[in-house]
Design a protein around this motif. Structure first.
Motif, short mmCIF file in Angstrom:
data_model
loop_
_atom_site.label_atom_id
_atom_site.label_comp_id
_atom_site.label_asym_id
_atom_site.label_seq_id
_atom_site.Cartn_x
_atom_site.Cartn_y
_atom_site.Cartn_z
N UNK A 282 0.82 -1.21 0.00
CA UNK A 282 0.00 0.00 0.00
C UNK A 282 0.86 1.26 0.00
N UNK A 283 2.01 1.21 0.71
CA UNK A 283 2.88 2.39 0.77
C UNK A 283 3.47 2.71 -0.60
N UNK A 284 3.76 1.66 -1.39
CA UNK A 284 4.29 1.87 -2.74
C UNK A 284 3.23 2.52 -3.64
N UNK A 285 1.98 2.07 -3.49
CA UNK A 285 0.90 2.69 -4.26
C UNK A 285 0.77 4.17 -3.93
N UNK A 286 0.84 4.51 -2.64
CA UNK A 286 0.72 5.90 -2.24
C UNK A 286 1.89 6.74 -2.73
N UNK A 287 3.10 6.15 -2.71
CA UNK A 287 4.27 6.86 -3.24
C UNK A 287 4.09 7.15 -4.73
N UNK A 288 3.59 6.16 -5.46
CA UNK A 288 3.35 6.36 -6.89
C UNK A 288 2.28 7.40 -7.15
N UNK A 289 1.23 7.38 -6.32
CA UNK A 289 0.15 8.36 -6.45
C UNK A 289 0.66 9.76 -6.18
N UNK A 290 1.48 9.91 -5.15
CA UNK A 290 2.02 11.21 -4.79
C UNK A 290 2.95 11.75 -5.89
N UNK A 291 3.77 10.87 -6.46
CA UNK A 291 4.68 11.30 -7.53
C UNK A 291 3.89 11.69 -8.78
N UNK A 292 2.84 10.94 -9.10
CA UNK A 292 1.99 11.28 -10.24
C UNK A 292 1.33 12.64 -10.02
N UNK A 293 0.89 12.90 -8.79
CA UNK A 293 0.28 14.19 -8.48
C UNK A 293 1.27 15.32 -8.64
N UNK A 294 2.48 15.15 -8.11
CA UNK A 294 3.52 16.18 -8.25
C UNK A 294 3.86 16.43 -9.71
N UNK A 295 3.99 15.35 -10.45
CA UNK A 295 4.32 15.44 -11.88
C UNK A 295 3.23 16.20 -12.63
N UNK A 296 1.98 15.91 -12.29
CA UNK A 296 0.85 16.55 -12.96
C UNK A 296 0.80 18.04 -12.66
N UNK A 297 1.01 18.40 -11.39
CA UNK A 297 0.97 19.82 -11.01
C UNK A 297 2.10 20.60 -11.68
N UNK A 298 3.31 20.04 -11.64
CA UNK A 298 4.46 20.73 -12.22
C UNK A 298 4.29 20.95 -13.72
N UNK A 299 3.86 19.91 -14.42
CA UNK A 299 3.72 20.04 -15.87
C UNK A 299 2.52 20.91 -16.25
N UNK A 300 1.48 20.91 -15.43
CA UNK A 300 0.33 21.78 -15.70
C UNK A 300 0.74 23.25 -15.61
#
Length: 226
Positions: free
Chosen positions: A14-32
């Protein structure tokens, strides 16, 4: 042939899923943010009818007519060979930002061209200088008009960020590949990832809706920020 579903086997990860979710969120915000800022500048260049228009048009056509995956590979593999050493995450942000810039610029340019020349002439008659006319009469109303289309591009790019797993970025899809290789539960793993993307897309749309209510007074009155 029967298949035994076992989602419980994913709980230790579950912690790996959350890490991936957090990185996807950061990536999305930065590129937006990058895509919107540079997309606006490119849109202004496209509409300027000066020498700047030519390189802006070349850039837009080059990006829009090549696959995002190829753009990722160019940034990640070609740039370092030219002496610019960058991490996989930095390459992902650059490539995604470049891609969104091209698409956002065309959307914003359409909004700029939708502003009637009569409004510009009226603003000039009121004594507004060129900067004030462009900001208050052209750019701000243009972005307001195309805001729903821009939001759609932002969400699409968030979903397209899954391609960055091909250059070893540990976002949601990259994490899913690691987990399914350890658990041999591909169906369960990618089902969970699909739900995460669905939730993230809805959250992103809701956040953009709230932002639209804050930024655009008229849309706030109508309740239609997206």
């Amino acid at each position: 042939m029967t298949y035994s579903f076992d989602f419980a086997s994913l709980l230790p990860h579950w912690h790996a899923f959350l890490d991936g979710l957090w990185l996807t969120t950061q990536l999305s915000i930065a590129t937006t943010v990058l895509g919107f800022v540079f997309g606006t500048l490119v849109a202004i260049g496209l509409d300027s009818k000066s020498w700047v228009t030519i390189p802006c048009r070349i850039y837009v056509e080059l990006i829009r007519n090549t696959p995002l995956l190829v753009q990722l590979f160019v940034v990640f593999f070609v740039f370092p060979s030219l002496g610019w050493k960058i991490s996989a995450l930095t390459a992902a942000v650059i490539a995604l930002g470049m891609n969104l810039t091209a698409y956002a610029s065309e959307v914003i340019r359409a909004g700029i061209q939708s502003v009637h020349v009569g409004q510009i002439e009226a603003a000039e008659c009121l004594g507004l200088n060129k900067a004030q006319v462009y900001w208050h009469v052209i750019l701000t109303p243009a972005i307001e008009k195309v805001y729903p289309a821009l939001c759609g591009q932002f969400v699409l790019l968030m979903l397209a960020s899954s391609l960055t797993s091909q250059i070893s970025v540990d976002e949601l899809t990259g994490i899913a590949g690691q987990i399914q290789s350890e658990t041999f539960r591909s169906f369960e793993t990618y089902t969970v990832i699909a739900l995460f993307y669905l939730i993230l897309a809805f959250c992103m749309r809701f956040g953009l809706w709230l932002l639209g209510l804050v930024l655009f007074t008229r849309r706030r009155r109508l309740g239609t920020s997206i």
